[in-house]
Design an enzyme around this catalytic site. Sequence first.
Site, PDB file in Angstrom:
ATOM      1  N   LYS A  22      10.403   3.532 -13.403  1.00 23.84           N
ATOM      2  CA  LYS A  22       9.613   4.572 -12.613  1.00 23.84           C
ATOM      3  C   LYS A  22       9.946   4.714 -11.255  1.00 23.84           C
ATOM      4  O   LYS A  22      10.056   5.960 -10.955  1.00 23.84           O
ATOM      5  CB  LYS A  22       8.086   3.745 -12.733  1.00 23.84           C
ATOM      6  CG  LYS A  22       7.202   4.707 -11.709  1.00 23.84           C
ATOM      7  CD  LYS A  22       5.551   4.096 -11.693  1.00 23.84           C
ATOM      8  CE  LYS A  22       5.495   3.147 -10.534  1.00 23.84           C
ATOM      9  NZ  LYS A  22       5.242   3.554  -9.098  1.00 23.84           N
ATOM     10  N   ASN A  23      10.263   3.700 -10.669  1.00 23.14           N
ATOM     11  CA  ASN A  23      10.538   4.163  -9.133  1.00 23.14           C
ATOM     12  C   ASN A  23      12.017   4.413  -8.862  1.00 23.14           C
ATOM     13  O   ASN A  23      12.511   4.870  -7.722  1.00 23.14           O
ATOM     14  CB  ASN A  23      10.255   2.813  -8.232  1.00 23.14           C
ATOM     15  CG  ASN A  23       9.090   2.469  -8.271  1.00 23.14           C
ATOM     16  OD1 ASN A  23       8.018   3.341  -8.648  1.00 23.14           O
ATOM     17  ND2 ASN A  23       8.707   1.249  -7.633  1.00 23.14           N
ATOM     18  N   CYS A 116      -1.202   4.688  -5.206  1.00 23.86           N
ATOM     19  CA  CYS A 116      -2.194   3.993  -5.499  1.00 23.86           C
ATOM     20  C   CYS A 116      -2.780   3.303  -3.971  1.00 23.86           C
ATOM     21  O   CYS A 116      -1.810   3.268  -2.895  1.00 23.86           O
ATOM     22  CB  CYS A 116      -1.478   2.485  -6.012  1.00 23.86           C
ATOM     23  SG  CYS A 116      -1.546   2.603  -7.966  1.00 23.86           S
ATOM     24  N   ARG A 121      -0.268   3.369   3.838  1.00 25.47           N
ATOM     25  CA  ARG A 121       0.979   4.348   3.478  1.00 25.47           C
ATOM     26  C   ARG A 121       0.930   5.562   4.155  1.00 25.47           C
ATOM     27  O   ARG A 121       0.799   6.644   3.619  1.00 25.47           O
ATOM     28  CB  ARG A 121       0.560   4.506   1.990  1.00 25.47           C
ATOM     29  CG  ARG A 121       0.276   3.383   0.933  1.00 25.47           C
ATOM     30  CD  ARG A 121       0.631   3.280  -0.330  1.00 25.47           C
ATOM     31  NE  ARG A 121       1.787   3.380  -0.883  1.00 25.47           N
ATOM     32  CZ  ARG A 121       2.313   3.397  -2.177  1.00 25.47           C
ATOM     33  NH1 ARG A 121       1.205   3.895  -2.990  1.00 25.47           N
ATOM     34  NH2 ARG A 121       3.589   3.638  -2.446  1.00 25.47           N
ATOM     35  N   ASP A 305       5.599  -5.625  -5.680  1.00 24.44           N
ATOM     36  CA  ASP A 305       5.282  -5.161  -6.773  1.00 24.44           C
ATOM     37  C   ASP A 305       5.046  -6.221  -7.945  1.00 24.44           C
ATOM     38  O   ASP A 305       4.625  -5.806  -9.227  1.00 24.44           O
ATOM     39  CB  ASP A 305       6.255  -3.603  -7.472  1.00 24.44           C
ATOM     40  CG  ASP A 305       6.117  -2.665  -6.525  1.00 24.44           C
ATOM     41  OD1 ASP A 305       5.329  -2.540  -5.779  1.00 24.44           O
ATOM     42  OD2 ASP A 305       7.168  -1.857  -6.799  1.00 24.44           O
ATOM     43  N   ARG A 397       0.121   4.447 -15.316  1.00 17.03           N
ATOM     44  CA  ARG A 397       1.058   5.142 -14.443  1.00 17.03           C
ATOM     45  C   ARG A 397       2.358   4.721 -14.174  1.00 17.03           C
ATOM     46  O   ARG A 397       3.334   5.119 -13.981  1.00 17.03           O
ATOM     47  CB  ARG A 397       0.537   4.937 -12.989  1.00 17.03           C
ATOM     48  CG  ARG A 397      -0.795   5.495 -12.693  1.00 17.03           C
ATOM     49  CD  ARG A 397      -1.496   5.265 -11.335  1.00 17.03           C
ATOM     50  NE  ARG A 397      -0.384   5.872 -10.404  1.00 17.03           N
ATOM     51  CZ  ARG A 397      -0.484   6.500  -9.219  1.00 17.03           C
ATOM     52  NH1 ARG A 397      -1.557   6.215  -8.561  1.00 17.03           N
ATOM     53  NH2 ARG A 397       0.637   7.069  -8.731  1.00 17.03           N
TER      54      ARG A 397
HETATM   55  N1  EPU Z   1       5.508   3.104   5.822  1.00 17.83           N
HETATM   56  C1  EPU Z   1       5.158   3.631   7.194  1.00 17.83           C
HETATM   57  N2  EPU Z   1       5.587   5.122   7.452  1.00 17.83           N
HETATM   58  C2  EPU Z   1       6.009   5.725   6.392  1.00 17.83           C
HETATM   59  C3  EPU Z   1       6.601   5.298   5.172  1.00 17.83           C
HETATM   60  C4  EPU Z   1       6.220   3.818   4.964  1.00 17.83           C
HETATM   61  O1  EPU Z   1       4.660   3.021   8.065  1.00 17.83           O
HETATM   62  O2  EPU Z   1       6.439   6.948   6.917  1.00 17.83           O
HETATM   63  C5  EPU Z   1       5.378   1.791   5.579  1.00 17.83           C
HETATM   64  C6  EPU Z   1       4.396   1.505   4.511  1.00 17.83           C
HETATM   65  O3  EPU Z   1       2.986   1.751   4.639  1.00 17.83           O
HETATM   66  C7  EPU Z   1       4.746   0.112   3.884  1.00 17.83           C
HETATM   67  C8  EPU Z   1       6.172   0.079   4.294  1.00 17.83           C
HETATM   68  O4  EPU Z   1       6.590   1.100   5.069  1.00 17.83           O
HETATM   69  O5  EPU Z   1       4.105  -0.861   4.836  1.00 17.83           O
HETATM   70  C9  EPU Z   1       7.018  -0.052   3.121  1.00 17.83           C
HETATM   71  O6  EPU Z   1       6.792   1.226   2.218  1.00 17.83           O
HETATM   72  P1  EPU Z   1       7.757   1.939   1.309  1.00 17.83           P
HETATM   73  O7  EPU Z   1       7.854   3.335   1.911  1.00 17.83           O
HETATM   74  O8  EPU Z   1       9.097   1.295   1.215  1.00 17.83           O
HETATM   75  O9  EPU Z   1       7.002   2.154   0.000  1.00 17.83           O
HETATM   76  P2  EPU Z   1       7.114   3.509  -1.009  1.00 17.83           P
HETATM   77  O10 EPU Z   1       8.460   4.003  -0.769  1.00 17.83           O
HETATM   78  O11 EPU Z   1       5.916   4.394  -0.478  1.00 17.83           O
HETATM   79  C10 EPU Z   1       7.994   2.281  -3.002  1.00 17.83           C
HETATM   80  C11 EPU Z   1       7.463   2.050  -4.335  1.00 17.83           C
HETATM   81  C12 EPU Z   1       6.246   1.214  -4.358  1.00 17.83           C
HETATM   82  C13 EPU Z   1       6.802  -0.052  -3.806  1.00 17.83           C
HETATM   83  C14 EPU Z   1       7.250   0.194  -2.412  1.00 17.83           C
HETATM   84  C15 EPU Z   1       7.775  -1.363  -1.938  1.00 17.83           C
HETATM   85  C16 EPU Z   1       8.224   4.229  -5.682  1.00 17.83           C
HETATM   86  C17 EPU Z   1       7.522   5.601  -6.050  1.00 17.83           C
HETATM   87  N3  EPU Z   1       7.147   3.606  -5.046  1.00 17.83           N
HETATM   88  O12 EPU Z   1       6.868   2.653  -2.269  1.00 17.83           O
HETATM   89  O13 EPU Z   1       6.073   1.186  -5.711  1.00 17.83           O
HETATM   90  O14 EPU Z   1       5.876  -0.996  -3.687  1.00 17.83           O
HETATM   91  O15 EPU Z   1       8.192   1.113  -2.487  1.00 17.83           O
HETATM   92  O16 EPU Z   1       8.969  -1.566  -2.727  1.00 17.83           O
HETATM   93  O17 EPU Z   1       9.304   4.034  -5.401  1.00 17.83           O
HETATM   94  C18 EPU Z   1       4.572   0.247  -7.539  1.00 17.83           C
HETATM   95  O18 EPU Z   1       5.570   0.714  -8.485  1.00 17.83           O
HETATM   96  O19 EPU Z   1       3.470  -0.273  -7.873  1.00 17.83           O
HETATM   97  C19 EPU Z   1       4.647   0.865  -6.174  1.00 17.83           C
HETATM   98  C20 EPU Z   1       3.608   1.003  -5.270  1.00 17.83           C
END
Ligand code: EPU
Length: 417
Positions: A22-23, A116, A121, A305, A397
């Site tokens: 998925k990711n 989610c 976020r 995750d 999802r």
């Molecule tokens: N963050 C900020 N500002 C931003 C972006 C992120 O403060 O502009 C913070 C977030 O709030 C969090 C941290 O940075 O505390 C890390 O978040 P990250 O940006 O790495 O997460 P993401 O890219 O939104 C992806 C996966 C998530 C997984 C996370 C961490 C996808 C589509 N989603 O999310 O997957 O938990 O990386 O590995 O790739 C899941 O599959 O269940 C899932 C939630």
Amino acid sequence: MGSIEIIGGKQLEGEVRIQGSKNSLVPILAATLMIEGEVCLKNCPRISDAYDVLELMAETGCSYRWENDILYIDASNLNKSSLHSEKAKTNRVSVLMLGALAGRMGCAGVVAPGGCSIGKRPVDKHIEVLNSLGIRTKEKEDYISCVVEKHVGNYIRLNIKSVGVTENAVIAATLAKGTTVIANAAREPEVDTLCDFLNKAGAKIVRIEPGIIMVEGVKRLFGIEYTLPSDRIVAGTYLTAIAAAGGVGTIKNIEYRHMEKVLEVLENTGCRIFKFKNEISVFAGKKKRSIDIITTGPYPGFPTDMQSQIIALLATAQGESVISEKVFESRFMVVPELIKMGADISICNDSAHIRGVERLNGAVVKAKELRGGAALVIAGLVAEGKTVILNTGYIKRGYVDIAKDLRGLGADIKEAL
Ligand code: EPU
């Protein structure tokens, strides 16, 4: 929203083939908007997140069709880059689409992303990255719009290790003029998959050091055929299910090198793990050991995750375990549901304290987000009697068919309509 019924207490035995990741899929779909030509994605998981993202992409004039688990997408004739669909609120992809659409069309707009509800976020760092590449963004209420002023490469040092922000920087830099260097880049395998996909489509991206990615901008990208890697979190979920219920099983079609931290935790609870090329076997007795402390963190750390699923496993381990969640603020939503099943867990700040109990009991529980939902399935396999999990739309999802996969491992589980 659907429900799943499980009769627990049965040891597992069997094998299961792991679906596409998925990711990896989500950022690749966003990046596809930059490609002039047809993209053929193999091993593509037919999860609800994929359908939601495709619906959003269709608004741009992009066309797609499925043939089993092969997805064909054609973004050759985009005619719209300002999107207003509320679908954007269902996941994180819209903010990744901004850089791709702006690079291709000169301007773009999307409803701010949701996903989610596992924490605040924010998208502040995404916006900073786009601005630093000359894509000027404006936020008004929950709408983000941007226009290309001077789309040029830059030196970007990320001050948080974010998967999505790194992916956004890579996507937005691909069609920028000149070189972009992304320092403190996330190291998750899904980031490298995105880079590999883009390179095959004509981009010039190299990870020059573990935390540094260099992107040499190119003028255009071309259609390709690409096979998605399998999902390391789905694989981890099923291994944890076997570890929790006891038994022996094999997870096929998976790269174990991307799962080291999860395998280490499972071994520490007493499982025997056997790693082969493209598959992992696990042997687990009924009794499990607790773990002093697990701390989630960016790759190669323990993945957030997998945190909920491991809590479900440790709920019946002997002794007390602690899991500290360092990535998202609200990722313990599964805990009250596990307590309904007889677990003894308390939350203190960012840590869950899990005191292993002799047994869990079947109950009616509610999934509140994707991985917490998967954790309830694991708890249901361990519990005595019948567990009914409501709101399983969340699980869809990210898992194509969790009930079918676990039946392949011998579980007594079915979707209730
Ligand atoms: N963050 C900020 N500002 C931003 C972006 C992120 O403060 O502009 C913070 C977030 O709030 C969090 C941290 O940075 O505390 C890390 O978040 P990250 O940006 O790495 O997460 P993401 O890219 O939104 C992806 C996966 C998530 C997984 C996370 C961490 C996808 C589509 N989603 O999310 O997957 O938990 O990386 O590995 O790739 C899941 O599959 O269940 C899932 C939630």
